[in-house]
Design a protein around this motif. Structure first.
Motif, short mmCIF file in Angstrom:
data_model
loop_
_atom_site.label_atom_id
_atom_site.label_comp_id
_atom_site.label_asym_id
_atom_site.label_seq_id
_atom_site.Cartn_x
_atom_site.Cartn_y
_atom_site.Cartn_z
N ALA A 49 0.59 -1.23 0.24
CA ALA A 49 -0.23 0.06 -0.05
C ALA A 49 0.88 1.01 0.08
O ALA A 49 1.93 1.10 0.49
N SER A 50 0.00 2.20 -0.55
CA SER A 50 1.14 3.39 -0.63
C SER A 50 0.33 4.66 -0.55
O SER A 50 -0.99 4.69 -0.76
N GLY A 51 1.08 6.30 -0.42
CA GLY A 51 -0.67 7.27 0.18
C GLY A 51 -0.39 8.16 -1.39
O GLY A 51 -0.26 7.80 -2.82
N PHE B 134 3.12 1.46 4.50
CA PHE B 134 4.05 -0.24 4.98
C PHE B 134 4.44 -0.79 4.64
O PHE B 134 4.90 -0.93 2.94
N GLY B 135 5.61 -1.77 5.22
CA GLY B 135 6.21 -2.71 4.19
C GLY B 135 5.65 -3.86 3.67
O GLY B 135 4.57 -4.48 4.35
N ALA B 136 6.22 -4.27 1.86
CA ALA B 136 5.18 -5.15 1.89
C ALA B 136 4.93 -6.66 2.64
O ALA B 136 6.10 -6.98 3.09
N ARG B 137 4.23 -7.12 3.04
CA ARG B 137 3.76 -8.39 2.86
C ARG B 137 3.18 -9.67 3.15
O ARG B 137 2.61 -9.06 2.36
N PRO B 138 3.62 -10.47 3.77
CA PRO B 138 3.37 -11.53 2.91
C PRO B 138 1.80 -12.51 2.85
O PRO B 138 1.44 -11.93 3.91
N ALA B 139 1.39 -11.98 2.15
CA ALA B 139 -0.23 -12.74 1.57
C ALA B 139 0.26 -14.93 1.37
O ALA B 139 0.50 -14.70 0.62
N PRO B 140 -0.84 -14.95 2.33
CA PRO B 140 -0.36 -16.42 2.49
C PRO B 140 -1.16 -17.07 1.31
O PRO B 140 -2.39 -16.56 1.38
N VAL B 141 -0.86 -18.03 0.87
CA VAL B 141 -2.04 -18.95 -0.21
C VAL B 141 -2.49 -19.93 0.06
O VAL B 141 -1.57 -21.35 1.03
#
Length: 298
Positions: free
Chosen positions: A246-248, A255-262
């Motif tokens: 996400a960015s403004g 926020f820093g890139a966050r892992p998204a589980p599959v």
């Protein structure tokens, strides 16, 4: 970390939100033509306009209103590689001249969807085994802040691809324009019934690409705060990695890139509440042994 968005991405937003002067200025920047060169091309087309007038239009000091100026604007849209009426529809009603002059309805009012506020968005993205996007089904909930609103204007960055647009629920596809140079799809989604101020409508539509896209990402750019955004990714082959970001509005990282589980069914999802303005999305890395090919860009 500060990210500067390419002008073509900024242009896609401005063709929806305006204002006219900003959209024109960025369109000229993307096309890479000087005002003198634009003037020459318009003159060749039989639509002479001064460099000063073009400068005033893109600075917001003046805007095209006279018949000859509106004709020149039509040619200017074509020279800049924009969809028909892409800039004209941002003009709105003509400015009043004198105390007694009435404001006449804009000729481009049919493309205006400013009477709507997006409250919720749900995207479901279908990803091919190669990692490219095959299609996106979207559900939008909108509330009217004026009377008799009957359409939403979709503006989608598609790159060189030419996806097919299908209305799925509570709407139908109206006029469609494809911006040739920068790959932007602009289309009317006409509601089954007009809605009044304070009422809401939920519509669904789908974009299907003829070939998987080259980019392994999907994001939404929100000009205003949205109460609820949900993004689901359906993978045909499990990726090596998947993360949300996400960015403004100025490109500043939220926020820093966050892992998204599959999960075991091949789904990954991200959700944001009361988000925006800004960009929210997911990106992934296809497995090294992924099959298929990505031949089209989004």
């Amino acid at each position: 970390m500060l990210t500067i968005y390419p002008p073509r991405e900024e242009l896609a937003d401005l063709l929806v939100t305006g204002p006219f002067a900003d959209a024109l200025r960025v369109a000229i920047q993307v096309r890479g033509l000087s005002l003198e060169r634009l003037q020459h091309r318009l003159k060749v087309r039989g639509a002479p306009i001064s460099v000063t007038a073009l400068s005033y239009w893109q600075s917001g000091r003046r805007r095209p209103e006279r018949p000859e100026s509106l004709m020149a604007l039509t040619h200017l849209e074509d020279v800049l590689g924009l969809p028909e009426s892409a800039l004209s529809r941002l003009l709105g009603p003509p400015r009043p001249r004198g105390r007694s002059r009435r404001r006449e309805p804009s000729a481009w009012a049919a493309w205006d969807s400013s009477g709507l506020v997006l409250t919720a968005q749900h995207d479901r993205v279908d990803v091919a085994p190669c990692g490219g996007v095959r299609g996106v089904r979207s559900r939008q909930v909108m509330r009217a802040n004026s009377a008799a609103v009957d359409r939403w204007i979709l503006c989608q960055e598609t790159g060189s691809a030419q996806p097919a647009l299908t209305a799925v629920r509570s709407c139908r596809v109206g006029r469609v324009a494809r911006e040739r140079t920068n790959g932007v799809l602009v289309a009317e989604l006409l509601f089954d019934e007009p809605i009044s101020a304070g009422e809401s409508v939920a519509i669904e539509y789908e974009l299907i690409y003829p070939h998987p896209t080259a980019e392994h990402t999907h994001f939404r750019r929100f000009a205003e705060r949205v109460h609820d955004y949900v993004l689901e990714i359906k993978f045909q082959a499990e990726p090596d990695a998947c993360e949300e970001f996400a960015s403004g509005p100025a490109g500043t990282e939220m926020f820093g890139a966050r892992p998204a589980p599959v999960d075991d069914g091949g789904y990954a999802h991200a959700a944001a509440l009361d988000f925006g303005p800004g960009v929210y999305g997911m990106r992934w890395t296809a497995a090294a042994n992924a099959t298929g090919s990505s031949t089209q860009g989004k």
